[in-house]
Design an enzyme around this catalytic site. Structure first.
Site, PDB file in Angstrom:
ATOM      1  N   GLU A 338       0.840  -1.196   0.000  1.00  0.00           N
ATOM      2  CA  GLU A 338       0.000   0.000   0.000  1.00  0.00           C
ATOM      3  C   GLU A 338       0.876   1.247   0.000  1.00  0.00           C
ATOM      4  O   GLU A 338       1.772   1.380   0.849  1.00  0.00           O
ATOM      5  CB  GLU A 338      -0.905   0.043   1.234  1.00  0.00           C
ATOM      6  CG  GLU A 338      -2.064  -0.926   1.221  1.00  0.00           C
ATOM      7  CD  GLU A 338      -2.994  -0.728   2.405  1.00  0.00           C
ATOM      8  OE1 GLU A 338      -4.052  -1.377   2.424  1.00  0.00           O
ATOM      9  OE2 GLU A 338      -2.670   0.057   3.326  1.00  0.00           O
ATOM     10  N   CYS A 339       0.628   2.141  -0.922  1.00  0.00           N
ATOM     11  CA  CYS A 339       1.229   3.469  -0.954  1.00  0.00           C
ATOM     12  C   CYS A 339       2.760   3.405  -0.917  1.00  0.00           C
ATOM     13  O   CYS A 339       3.393   3.235  -1.951  1.00  0.00           O
ATOM     14  CB  CYS A 339       0.662   4.327   0.175  1.00  0.00           C
ATOM     15  SG  CYS A 339       0.874   6.108  -0.061  1.00  0.00           S
ATOM     16  N   ALA A 340       3.377   3.532   0.233  1.00  0.00           N
ATOM     17  CA  ALA A 340       4.831   3.439   0.304  1.00  0.00           C
ATOM     18  C   ALA A 340       5.319   2.109  -0.239  1.00  0.00           C
ATOM     19  O   ALA A 340       6.344   2.033  -0.926  1.00  0.00           O
ATOM     20  CB  ALA A 340       5.302   3.617   1.747  1.00  0.00           C
TER      21      ALA A 340
END
Length: 452
Positions: A338-340
């Site tokens: 997720e994301c990072a």
């Protein structure tokens, strides 16, 4: 029925000082020997890290937990609260934005006011009094009378200039019927460094944060009536809820699931690890900044959010781990990012080589992407079957090009329609943060594939 003394710490607007007050109260009550359960309204990951530190005066304390009525649904707020607060002496819930501010265009949904009503919890309003005197009474009266179901039981005045200023404020509030339970002077602010997504996470500055927390606890203890606040918390009625449980049907074996941690990957919800463990996984944290290999026997990998853009050179320099992650992903093992985590799996980030699992490149942007999302799984993946509907949240100042692969992770349907993320082999990578407590079968499905 669940009986937990509790308070919601709210404010008329962002920037009033509710994080300072809430965190200081958590630390002050913990130093008195109370077992304090910390909670945060909304999807924010950073404040709960400070909450966790604040309640750790006498030991490990409890993890800061989020209560987000948009992502998990209103029906789960009470059960998730009761799960986190089980056995505590006091639960403190820090609000989000202004008291009545919620999801855009959704009325009171996900607001601090809604959560306070779902928890039947008294509200303490933190007011920035720096530019007002008698007008504070009108402001407090308005907030207290706007929704009769929201019980504002006290006020803490923040950024008060002098004894004379305090006297004027107290005289005005005498007529409001809402008692003053604390006064913090303008010079009493404890500075916490911030950057492009808010406060610097506590994991990146623990030594400094510990000292700041002690100072903050002392100032809040000296400026607030802790006995009155505790009495108000104890006036909260019993909740007719059954505590949430992370129990799902476990798989037969105990596959090792490696979870990224350390300074670069600090964004996670406590319930995710609990769900993975309940599903039968042996959850082992690792630090991509320092560890050169994945944990022994890793069968699956979870890489959550954080600040890889801040640590891009260090992440890139750890070539051995990048190679190990790439080999695991290319083997078909389940990987949830997720994301990072999405950026870490990319080919590059701001020109620095990353893991090269995804044919995409990330870079910093001047534009903040922030807000709630509704999405549908486009196809089957290690996390979800096609058609699974989720609610999530985006929070980043980076851009990934392209933003979706040949097999996207999600079809975003609100607030706009677009394809987002990547599904390839066992990898599910996306900017979208989700709360697995709302869809616990995602954790069960992930662990099942790790064991397969």
């Amino acid at each position: 029925m669940v009986s937990v003394p509790r308070l919601v710490i709210a404010a008329p607007s962002s920037g009033s000082g509710k994080t300072t007050v809430a965190t200081g109260l958590m630390a002050a009550f913990s130093e008195r020997g109370l077992a304090v359960s910390p909670h945060k309204v909304g999807p924010d990951y950073i404040d709960p890290g400070y909450h966790t530190l604040a309640v750790s005066a006498g030991g490990p304390g409890r993890p800061g937990r989020n209560l987000d009525a948009y992502m998990s649904g209103t029906a789960l707020i009470g059960p998730l609260f009761a799960h986190g607060a089980a056995g505590c002496d006091l639960a403190l819930v820090e609000g989000v934005m202004g008291l009545y501010d919620g999801a855009s265009g959704q009325g009171e949904l996900a607001s601090t006011a809604q959560v306070s009503k779902l928890l039947r919890a008294p509200v303490v309003l933190v007011v920035d009094a720096s530019s007002q005197s008698r007008s504070v009474a009108a402001l407090v009266h308005g907030f207290a009378s706007w929704d009769p179901e929201v019980r504002i039981g006290g006020v803490i005045l923040n950024k008060v200039a002098s004894d004379r200023h305090e006297l004027l404020l107290r005289e005005a509030l005498d007529e409001s019927g809402v008692p003053v339970m604390g006064v913090l002077r303008r010079t009493d602010q404890v500075s916490t460094p911030s950057r492009h997504l808010g406060l610097v996470p506590v994991a990146e500055r623990r030594a400094d944060a510990v000292g700041s927390m002690r100072e903050l606890a002392g100032r809040v203890r000296d400026g607030c009536d802790l006995e009155a606040l505790l009495a108000l918390a104890r006036s909260a009625p019993a909740l007719d809820v059954t505590p949430w449980s992370p129990e799902v049907e476990p798989v037969g074996s105990r596959p090792v699931v490696a979870v990224a941690a350390g300074s670069a990957f600090t964004f996670s919800y406590a319930e995710h690890t609990e769900l993975l463990t309940a599903a039968g996984a042996d959850v082992v944290p690792f630090d991509p900044l320092r560890d050169e290999q994945l944990p022994d026997g890793t069968r699956g990998l979870v890489i959550g959010g954080g600040f890889p853009e801040v640590y891009a050179p260090e992440l890139s320099a750890n070539e051995r781990l990048r190679k190990a992650v790439s080999e695991l992903a290319h083997s078909g093992a389940p990987v949830a990012a997720e994301c990072a985590g999405l950026l870490y799996l990319a080919r590059s980030l701001d020109g620095k080589p990353m893991c090269g699992v995804l044919d995409a490149d990330g870079r910093m942007s001047g534009r903040l992407t922030l807000g709630y999302r509704e999405a549908v799984a486009v196809g089957d993946s290690a996390l979800a079957v096609a058609g699974t509907r989720v609610r999530g949240h985006e929070f980043h100042r980076t851009v990934l090009e392209p933003g979706a692969g040949a097999a996207p992770a999600w079809g975003v349907v609100h607030p706009e329609r677009r394809l987002e993320g990547f599904v390839q082999r066992g990898v599910h990578a996306s900017y979208l943060h989700t709360h697995w407590a709302a869809t616990p079968l995602m954790a069960r499905r992930f662990v099942e594939r790790c064991a397969g």
